[in-house]
Motif scaffolding. Structure first.
Motif, PDB file in Angstrom:
ATOM      1  N   GLY A 101      23.129  41.633  59.963  1.00 62.39           N
ATOM      2  CA  GLY A 101      22.512  41.406  61.270  1.00 62.39           C
ATOM      3  C   GLY A 101      23.165  40.210  61.956  1.00 62.39           C
ATOM      4  N   ILE A 102      22.961  40.083  63.265  1.00 59.72           N
ATOM      5  CA  ILE A 102      23.561  38.967  64.008  1.00 59.72           C
ATOM      6  C   ILE A 102      22.788  37.681  63.697  1.00 59.72           C
ATOM      7  CG2 ILE A 102      24.086  38.069  66.323  1.00 59.72           C
ATOM      8  CD1 ILE A 102      25.743  40.578  65.395  1.00 59.72           C
ATOM      9  N   GLY A 103      23.528  36.632  63.308  1.00 62.21           N
ATOM     10  CA  GLY A 103      22.899  35.340  63.007  1.00 62.21           C
ATOM     11  C   GLY A 103      22.314  35.272  61.608  1.00 62.21           C
ATOM     12  N   ASN A 104      22.599  36.280  60.777  1.00 61.37           N
ATOM     13  CA  ASN A 104      22.026  36.273  59.416  1.00 61.37           C
ATOM     14  C   ASN A 104      22.628  35.118  58.616  1.00 61.37           C
ATOM     15  OD1 ASN A 104      23.806  37.195  56.925  1.00 61.37           O
ATOM     16  ND2 ASN A 104      24.655  38.046  58.807  1.00 61.37           N
ATOM     17  N   ASP A 105      21.931  34.704  57.570  1.00 63.70           N
ATOM     18  CA  ASP A 105      22.391  33.472  56.923  1.00 63.70           C
ATOM     19  C   ASP A 105      23.237  33.704  55.669  1.00 63.70           C
ATOM     20  OD1 ASP A 105      20.650  33.536  54.718  1.00 63.70           O
ATOM     21  OD2 ASP A 105      20.241  31.382  54.939  1.00 63.70           O
ATOM     22  N   ARG A 106      23.848  34.903  55.570  1.00 59.10           N
ATOM     23  CA  ARG A 106      24.834  35.088  54.498  1.00 59.10           C
ATOM     24  C   ARG A 106      26.232  34.670  54.963  1.00 59.10           C
ATOM     25  NH1 ARG A 106      23.073  40.845  52.071  1.00 59.10           N
ATOM     26  NH2 ARG A 106      22.042  40.934  54.083  1.00 59.10           N
ATOM     27  N   THR A 107      26.361  34.446  56.265  1.00 55.91           N
ATOM     28  CA  THR A 107      27.673  34.070  56.797  1.00 55.91           C
ATOM     29  C   THR A 107      27.900  32.576  56.578  1.00 55.91           C
ATOM     30  OG1 THR A 107      26.927  33.363  58.954  1.00 55.91           O
ATOM     31  CG2 THR A 107      27.242  35.718  58.661  1.00 55.91           C
ATOM     32  N   ALA A 108      29.054  32.101  57.023  1.00 49.13           N
ATOM     33  CA  ALA A 108      29.355  30.669  56.900  1.00 49.13           C
ATOM     34  C   ALA A 108      28.515  29.846  57.865  1.00 49.13           C
ATOM     35  CB  ALA A 108      30.837  30.431  57.150  1.00 49.13           C
ATOM     36  N   ALA A 109      27.713  30.499  58.693  1.00 44.63           N
ATOM     37  CA  ALA A 109      26.928  29.760  59.685  1.00 44.63           C
ATOM     38  C   ALA A 109      25.504  29.485  59.216  1.00 44.63           C
ATOM     39  CB  ALA A 109      26.894  30.538  60.996  1.00 44.63           C
ATOM     40  N   GLY A 110      25.182  29.811  57.964  1.00 39.51           N
ATOM     41  CA  GLY A 110      23.802  29.648  57.514  1.00 39.51           C
ATOM     42  C   GLY A 110      23.464  28.211  57.153  1.00 39.51           C
ATOM     43  N   GLY A 111      22.170  27.896  57.158  1.00 40.57           N
ATOM     44  CA  GLY A 111      21.727  26.601  56.629  1.00 40.57           C
ATOM     45  C   GLY A 111      21.285  25.601  57.674  1.00 40.57           C
ATOM     46  N   GLU A 112      20.868  26.127  58.867  1.00 39.21           N
ATOM     47  CA  GLU A 112      20.092  25.285  59.785  1.00 39.21           C
ATOM     48  C   GLU A 112      20.848  24.297  60.668  1.00 39.21           C
ATOM     49  OE1 GLU A 112      16.058  24.412  57.937  1.00 39.21           O
ATOM     50  OE2 GLU A 112      17.039  22.473  58.107  1.00 39.21           O
ATOM     51  N   SER A 113      21.877  23.663  60.145  1.00 37.37           N
ATOM     52  CA  SER A 113      22.604  22.714  61.001  1.00 37.37           C
ATOM     53  C   SER A 113      24.073  22.685  60.606  1.00 37.37           C
ATOM     54  CB  SER A 113      22.020  21.304  60.873  1.00 37.37           C
ATOM     55  OG  SER A 113      22.138  20.856  59.543  1.00 37.37           O
ATOM     56  N   ARG A 114      24.909  22.326  61.549  1.00 40.65           N
ATOM     57  CA  ARG A 114      26.323  22.064  61.295  1.00 40.65           C
ATOM     58  C   ARG A 114      26.670  20.769  62.012  1.00 40.65           C
ATOM     59  NH1 ARG A 114      25.838  25.007  57.880  1.00 40.65           N
ATOM     60  NH2 ARG A 114      26.971  26.866  57.247  1.00 40.65           N
ATOM     61  N   LEU A 115      27.550  19.996  61.410  1.00 43.04           N
ATOM     62  CA  LEU A 115      27.890  18.701  61.989  1.00 43.04           C
ATOM     63  C   LEU A 115      28.993  18.843  63.032  1.00 43.04           C
ATOM     64  CD1 LEU A 115      27.913  16.499  58.771  1.00 43.04           C
ATOM     65  CD2 LEU A 115      25.985  17.341  60.122  1.00 43.04           C
TER      66      LEU A 115
END
Ligand SMILES: Cc1cc2nc3c(=O)[nH]c(=O)nc-3n(C[C@H](O)[C@H](O)[C@H](O)COP(=O)(O)OP(=O)(O)OC[C@H]3O[C@@H](n4cnc5c(N)ncnc54)[C@H](O)[C@@H]3O)c2cc1C
Length: 379
Positions: free
Chosen positions: A35-49
């Motif tokens: 799905g779009i925005g799912n948290d199995r991608t490298a974008a998961g985990g709530e925040s990025r610096l």
């Protein structure tokens, strides 16, 4: 022809490329296995610096400065708050490679910053243990991003501008043709003029020629309960990279009213099969991060209260691979962001759109060129 451009993998980079291309009137079809925005991608985990005084090399600074504007433009278009610039503390030993590179980035681009000394630094940032030979630099153009919302926002904007997004649709093969390429999914095949491959840690499945150039690696994110909540809010605690010897802690302030993210991001482990990522944490990892937090971040209780693992694709030199694949002008790759690509993603989306439309970009991405890793002949 089903679309001018197919985007394979609508995660971080794919979503931004879809937004940038659709905004320019290009017909886009995007394929995402989950799905779009799912948290199995490298974008998961709530925040990025988001950091600008860049320890990965000053060549990134102009890209980051432009990325900041693009983040603001995505915020405006989507009416979502995606980037909060609450400052970034870079703390490391005097003379270390990271500190020297941060200083060079600041010097080369006259970046807004503060260098804090001894007692002044300890007083202002009591959250950290500071040693005599530590250098404390406050990057004024740093902060945190909301990654899942950012991906969803970019896709929403792409769709608003006419992009078609096929979620839960895995691409099994990309077949280059004389004119364009065929995208093979379980459901059916699609014919397009150009293909952008933004499949992150899964890239080797579709482009096995990148073996030994691209390595999926696992990063564990961990969250801790604060001893004093008043010291870890975004106005008191900047995002941070706390480096000392073998320890490297990166993190963000408390965003949910209860936990602070502080993770051990040095030397992530290699994984063979991204579809079998071990998402839990083992005891050894938890002990190591706990030890780092106990030593360097005494404002936190040192036992992690939450832990989960994610992946990114890494290259041998930690610079991504962005550009046309050898021997073809219609397959364009953007992968291998080596644990530091999120902040750049709208900029990478813009660059990919230029490569698709104009066949070139004027942005300096020499350090990310695919041909640094392979000769066209043996690709
Ligand atoms: C734990 C962690 C912390 C990080 N921290 C930071 C940070 O603080 N700041 C920063 O700037 N960067 C950070 N990064 C790096 C950054 O998040 C990544 O570099 C970036 O998100 C990579 O984006 P990508 O598009 O290459 O991969 P992804 O976002 O993973 O996107 C790849 C997409 O392709 C899809 N896909 C793959 N194969 C197929 C297929 N065959 N068919 C259809 N779809 C497919 C996947 O499902 C996925 O959605 C971090 C990374 C990790 C893992």
């Amino acid at each position: 022809m089903d679309a001018e451009v197919a985007i394979v993998g609508v995660g971080t980079m794919g979503s931004m490329a879809a937004w940038q291309l659709a905004k320019k009137g290009v017909s886009v079809i995007g394929f995402e296995q989950f799905g779009i925005g799912n948290d199995r991608t490298a974008a998961g985990g709530e925040s990025r610096l988001f950091r600008t005084a860049y320890m990965e090399g000053p060549e990134y600074v102009p890209l980051l400065q432009e990325a900041k504007h693009l983040w603001r433009s995505l915020e405006e278009a989507s009416d979502n708050n995606l980037l909060t610039l609450n400052g970034g503390l870079m703390i490391g030993e005097s003379g270390s490679l990271e500190i020297n590179t941060i200083k060079k980035s600041i010097h080369d681009f006259a970046l807004e910053h503060e260098v804090l000394e001894g007692e002044q630094a300890k007083k202002r940032y009591p959250q950290f243990t500071l040693y005599e030979n530590d250098v404390v630099i406050l990057d004024k153009n740093a902060g945190f991003l909301r990654p899942e919302l950012a991906v969803v926002s970019a896709v929403q904007q792409a769709v608003k501008h006419g992009a078609k997004i096929k979620n839960y649709t895995k691409v099994n093969d990309i077949v280059p043709e004389k004119q364009g390429a065929t995208i093979v999914t379980n459901e059916k095949s699609y014919h397009v003029e150009k293909v952008i491959i933004t499949t992150g840690a899964w890239t080797l499945k579709l482009i096995p020629q990148l073996k030994n150039k691209l390595f999926p690696r696992r990063l564990l994110l961990t969250w801790f309960a604060p001893k004093d909540v008043s010291l870890v809010t975004a106005d008191k605690l900047p995002i941070f990279a706390r480096m000392r010897g073998d320890f490297r802690l990166t993190g963000a302030p408390m965003l949910d009213g209860s936990m602070v993210k502080a993770s051990y991001t040095k030397d992530p482990s290699y994984i063979d099969d991204p579809s079998k990522l071990y998402r839990d944490a083992n005891l050894e990892e938890l002990e190591r991060i706990s030890e780092s937090v106990k030593t360097l971040l005494p404002v936190l209780y040192p036992d992690p209260v939450r832990a989960s693992a994610y992946m990114d694709a890494y290259t041998p030199d930690n610079h991504a691979i962005v550009g046309e694949l050898p021997d073809t002008s219609h397959l364009i790759i953007a992968s291998g962001f080596s644990g530091h690509g999120f902040k750049l993603s709208p900029m990478i989306g813009k660059i990919l759109s230029e490569l698709c439309i104009d066949g070139k970009t004027n942005y300096h991405i020499q350090h990310m060129k695919p041909n640094r890793f392979f000769e066209a002949a043996n690709f």
